[in-house]
Design a protein around this motif. Structure first.
Motif, PDB file in Angstrom:
ATOM      1  N   VAL A 118      77.006  98.295 106.985  1.00 43.19           N
ATOM      2  CA  VAL A 118      77.533  97.237 106.116  1.00 43.19           C
ATOM      3  C   VAL A 118      79.010  97.474 105.817  1.00 43.19           C
ATOM      4  O   VAL A 118      79.824  96.540 105.849  1.00 43.19           O
ATOM      5  N   THR A 119      79.392  98.730 105.556  1.00 43.60           N
ATOM      6  CA  THR A 119      80.795  99.057 105.276  1.00 43.60           C
ATOM      7  C   THR A 119      81.679  98.744 106.484  1.00 43.60           C
ATOM      8  O   THR A 119      82.789  98.212 106.335  1.00 43.60           O
ATOM      9  N   ALA A 120      81.183  99.066 107.684  1.00 48.65           N
ATOM     10  CA  ALA A 120      81.938  98.769 108.909  1.00 48.65           C
ATOM     11  C   ALA A 120      82.084  97.257 109.098  1.00 48.65           C
ATOM     12  O   ALA A 120      83.162  96.770 109.469  1.00 48.65           O
ATOM     13  N   LEU A 121      81.019  96.508 108.816  1.00 50.03           N
ATOM     14  CA  LEU A 121      81.065  95.043 108.959  1.00 50.03           C
ATOM     15  C   LEU A 121      82.010  94.398 107.940  1.00 50.03           C
ATOM     16  O   LEU A 121      82.572  93.338 108.190  1.00 50.03           O
ATOM     17  N   LEU A 122      82.172  95.056 106.776  1.00 47.51           N
ATOM     18  CA  LEU A 122      83.058  94.505 105.734  1.00 47.51           C
ATOM     19  C   LEU A 122      84.505  94.418 106.207  1.00 47.51           C
ATOM     20  O   LEU A 122      85.283  93.611 105.700  1.00 47.51           O
ATOM     21  N   LYS A 123      84.891  95.265 107.178  1.00 45.79           N
ATOM     22  CA  LYS A 123      86.251  95.215 107.726  1.00 45.79           C
ATOM     23  C   LYS A 123      86.466  93.920 108.513  1.00 45.79           C
ATOM     24  O   LYS A 123      87.589  93.463 108.695  1.00 45.79           O
ATOM     25  N   SER A 172      52.979 108.073 106.078  1.00 46.84           N
ATOM     26  CA  SER A 172      54.077 108.938 105.648  1.00 46.84           C
ATOM     27  C   SER A 172      55.070 109.178 106.775  1.00 46.84           C
ATOM     28  O   SER A 172      56.291 109.122 106.567  1.00 46.84           O
ATOM     29  N   PHE A 173      54.569 109.432 107.987  1.00 52.08           N
ATOM     30  CA  PHE A 173      55.460 109.654 109.131  1.00 52.08           C
ATOM     31  C   PHE A 173      56.316 108.416 109.387  1.00 52.08           C
ATOM     32  O   PHE A 173      57.542 108.493 109.490  1.00 52.08           O
ATOM     33  N   SER A 174      55.674 107.257 109.471  1.00 50.86           N
ATOM     34  CA  SER A 174      56.386 106.006 109.775  1.00 50.86           C
ATOM     35  C   SER A 174      57.421 105.694 108.697  1.00 50.86           C
ATOM     36  O   SER A 174      58.591 105.397 108.995  1.00 50.86           O
ATOM     37  N   TYR A 175      56.994 105.772 107.439  1.00 54.87           N
ATOM     38  CA  TYR A 175      57.852 105.397 106.312  1.00 54.87           C
ATOM     39  C   TYR A 175      59.040 106.350 106.180  1.00 54.87           C
ATOM     40  O   TYR A 175      60.193 105.903 106.076  1.00 54.87           O
ATOM     41  N   ASN A 176      58.783 107.642 106.188  1.00 60.90           N
ATOM     42  CA  ASN A 176      59.853 108.602 105.900  1.00 60.90           C
ATOM     43  C   ASN A 176      60.864 108.733 107.032  1.00 60.90           C
ATOM     44  O   ASN A 176      62.071 108.854 106.784  1.00 60.90           O
ATOM     45  N   VAL A 177      60.390 108.718 108.292  1.00 65.31           N
ATOM     46  CA  VAL A 177      61.329 108.798 109.419  1.00 65.31           C
ATOM     47  C   VAL A 177      62.200 107.538 109.446  1.00 65.31           C
ATOM     48  O   VAL A 177      63.424 107.616 109.597  1.00 65.31           O
ATOM     49  N   ALA A 178      61.562 106.363 109.282  1.00 63.03           N
ATOM     50  CA  ALA A 178      62.325 105.116 109.291  1.00 63.03           C
ATOM     51  C   ALA A 178      63.288 105.048 108.104  1.00 63.03           C
ATOM     52  O   ALA A 178      64.423 104.585 108.240  1.00 63.03           O
ATOM     53  N   TYR A 179      62.852 105.521 106.930  1.00 61.03           N
ATOM     54  CA  TYR A 179      63.711 105.475 105.739  1.00 61.03           C
ATOM     55  C   TYR A 179      64.914 106.398 105.907  1.00 61.03           C
ATOM     56  O   TYR A 179      66.037 106.059 105.516  1.00 61.03           O
ATOM     57  N   ALA A 180      64.686 107.572 106.506  1.00 62.65           N
ATOM     58  CA  ALA A 180      65.791 108.510 106.729  1.00 62.65           C
ATOM     59  C   ALA A 180      66.834 107.900 107.655  1.00 62.65           C
ATOM     60  O   ALA A 180      68.037 108.050 107.449  1.00 62.65           O
ATOM     61  N   ILE A 181      66.355 107.170 108.696  1.00 62.08           N
ATOM     62  CA  ILE A 181      67.281 106.556 109.657  1.00 62.08           C
ATOM     63  C   ILE A 181      67.984 105.350 109.036  1.00 62.08           C
ATOM     64  O   ILE A 181      69.213 105.290 108.953  1.00 62.08           O
ATOM     65  N   PHE A 182      67.188 104.373 108.592  1.00 58.97           N
ATOM     66  CA  PHE A 182      67.769 103.098 108.139  1.00 58.97           C
ATOM     67  C   PHE A 182      68.397 103.211 106.752  1.00 58.97           C
ATOM     68  O   PHE A 182      69.403 102.560 106.474  1.00 58.97           O
ATOM     69  N   GLY A 183      67.794 104.041 105.879  1.00 63.90           N
ATOM     70  CA  GLY A 183      68.386 104.239 104.554  1.00 63.90           C
ATOM     71  C   GLY A 183      69.753 104.885 104.650  1.00 63.90           C
ATOM     72  O   GLY A 183      70.658 104.600 103.868  1.00 63.90           O
ATOM     73  N   GLY A 184      69.924 105.763 105.661  1.00 62.65           N
ATOM     74  CA  GLY A 184      71.207 106.433 105.842  1.00 62.65           C
ATOM     75  C   GLY A 184      72.230 105.599 106.590  1.00 62.65           C
ATOM     76  O   GLY A 184      73.424 105.619 106.279  1.00 62.65           O
ATOM     77  N   LEU A 185      71.760 104.819 107.607  1.00 64.73           N
ATOM     78  CA  LEU A 185      72.683 104.058 108.446  1.00 64.73           C
ATOM     79  C   LEU A 185      73.153 102.752 107.799  1.00 64.73           C
ATOM     80  O   LEU A 185      74.269 102.296 108.051  1.00 64.73           O
ATOM     81  N   THR A 186      72.285 102.145 106.985  1.00 65.90           N
ATOM     82  CA  THR A 186      72.598 100.829 106.414  1.00 65.90           C
ATOM     83  C   THR A 186      73.948 100.781 105.686  1.00 65.90           C
ATOM     84  O   THR A 186      74.762  99.887 105.962  1.00 65.90           O
TER      85      THR A 186
END
Length: 429
Positions: free
Chosen positions: A395-400, A377-391
């Motif tokens: 991607v939007t920045a790279l689209l420019k 739970s610690f690994s999954y949720n902390v990583a999901y909060a970071i990568f789920g939010g940053l992704t």
């Protein structure tokens, strides 16, 4: 700290009718819980107009509405860690049932909430509170479900069980999309804004509460029951033991969660909007293609989990990552010149994203049973909060820079999957 005997962790028996019932009820509950969590995003525009002042600028209203949606993601780590703590100490089943109750009740309340015109500032505040509770619930549901099913089935079927459950979660996203499409087809825009937007929330709440009732028929996992009987439960705070003794599995699990979360976010959640805005494909076609991709993704999850049981997760990640790289690159590269290939190429890419079905197989085996729920739970949720939010932002920045931005990002994920696969093979895990 006493270890759990191998006889209970790895019973060599075929899957029984009871195992299939456990898998079915768990996957159904997971699908309904993911539906409850995701339905908000399909009605974000309508909800924003109803729960914020009418004279607020449109961009600010949308930002605040999606801010409330994001609050659900930010609440995931805390909710997941707390529920995992009690899951390791009090039992998997209690937390497994609590998580779906914590999701269903706020969803039902959201369908009944008065709007800004009726109660003013309290409307968005109450909406935010419901989203935070939902976020805490989903943070406990996903890791809890993986641990629950993996500890019920024989060790040789762990991948199949986790893959089936992950397919159930992706089916919840599809269900949300189909219900949103149905509501917007049956009702006019005025009717949706007036009352019909409440229907999906009320449906989710009612079905969620029904799932709470169904989960009463599930039994505690044999692994936890054995630990309880032998008094082999954690003698200290489970998370402390995880952070001190299991840093390697934490890093491995976080990398795999990045692959899982970003694969879903880019290929499934972001791509329909990109198809419409960049490639000028009609909303109807883009959503139909997306639905087909989700169906294939569900089959891919079950397939990847089953293959991990038979050939090991290392081989699955090496071959699956290469297939995802080839299919996603071809898909995004062909969109400007070959739009007629949208459906078949999106479907194949969705199937290849199914490699994420092998992710929980590795994660549940990375931690010992006594701290498994907390570690996962610690690994999954902390990583999901970071990568789920940053992704989405990356991607939007790279689209420019290039319209192939989603393909570049998915290629990066494939590199991560390939390296993890090679690591697992080198360590014979």
């Amino acid at each position: 700290m006493t270890s759990v005997p191998s006889s209970i962790e790895q019973p060599s028996r075929p899957l029984t009718r009871s195992d299939y019932k456990t898998l079915s009820l768990s996957a159904l509950g997971g699908a309904l819980e993911f539906y409850d969590f995701i339905i908000f995003v399909f009605f974000a525009t309508v909800v924003g107009k109803l729960f914020f002042p009418a004279d607020m600028p449109e961009w600010l209203r949308l930002m605040q509405t999606f801010g409330i949606f994001a609050a659900g993601y930010l609440a995931r780590p805390l909710g997941g860690i707390i529920m995992a703590h009690f899951g390791d100490l009090l039992g998997r089943k209690k937390m497994f049932t609590l998580s779906i109750f914590m999701m269903a009740l706020p969803t039902l309340i959201m369908g009944l909430l008065p709007t800004y015109a009726q109660i003013g500032l309290w409307a968005p505040i109450l909406l935010l509170m419901m989203r935070v509770i939902q976020g805490a619930a989903i943070g406990g549901e996903v890791p809890g479900a993986w641990v629950f099913v993996s500890e019920h089935v024989p060790a040789r079927n762990t991948g199949y069980a986790c893959g089936t459950l992950t397919a159930g979660l992706t089916a919840g996203i599809l269900l949300g999309s189909l219900v949103a499409t149905l509501i917007n087809s049956v009702y006019s825009a005025e009717e949706v804004a007036d009352y019909a937007w409440r229907i999906p929330f009320l449906l989710g709440g009612v079905f969620g509460l029904f799932s709470v009732y169904l989960r009463r028929w599930l039994h505690e996992t044999p692994v936890f029951a054995e630990m309880q009987q032998r008094k082999a439960l954690a003698e200290e705070l489970p998370l402390r033991a995880v952070l001190r003794d299991h840093r390697g599995p934490i890093v491995l699990s976080m990398l795999l969660t990045w692959m899982l979360s970003a694969g879903i976010v880019v290929v499934i959640l972001m791509t329909p909007a990109l198809l419409q805005s960049i490639y000028h494909i009609s909303p109807t076609d883009s959503l139909k293609a997306n639905s087909l991709a989700i169906v294939l993704l569900s089959f891919g999850c079950i397939g990847a989990g089953s293959l991990a049981d038979r050939f090991g997760a290392g081989r699955v990640f090496v071959i699956g990552s290469l297939l995802l790289l080839a299919s996603s690159w071809t898909f995004y590269h062909s969109l400007p010149t070959r739009p007629e290939l949208l459906f078949p190429l999106y479907a194949v890419t969705g199937l290849c994203v199914g490699v994420i079905g092998a992710v929980p197989y590795v994660m549940v085996k990375a931690f010992p049973a006594v701290v498994r729920f907390s570690g996962l739970s610690f690994s999954y949720n902390v990583a999901y909060a970071i990568f789920g939010g940053l992704t989405p932002m990356v991607v939007t920045a790279l689209l420019k820079v290039s319209p192939m931005a989603p393909a570049y990002y998915v290629a990066g994920l494939c590199a991560v999957g390939l390296l993890v696969g090679l690591y697992l093979l080198a360590n014979k895990r």
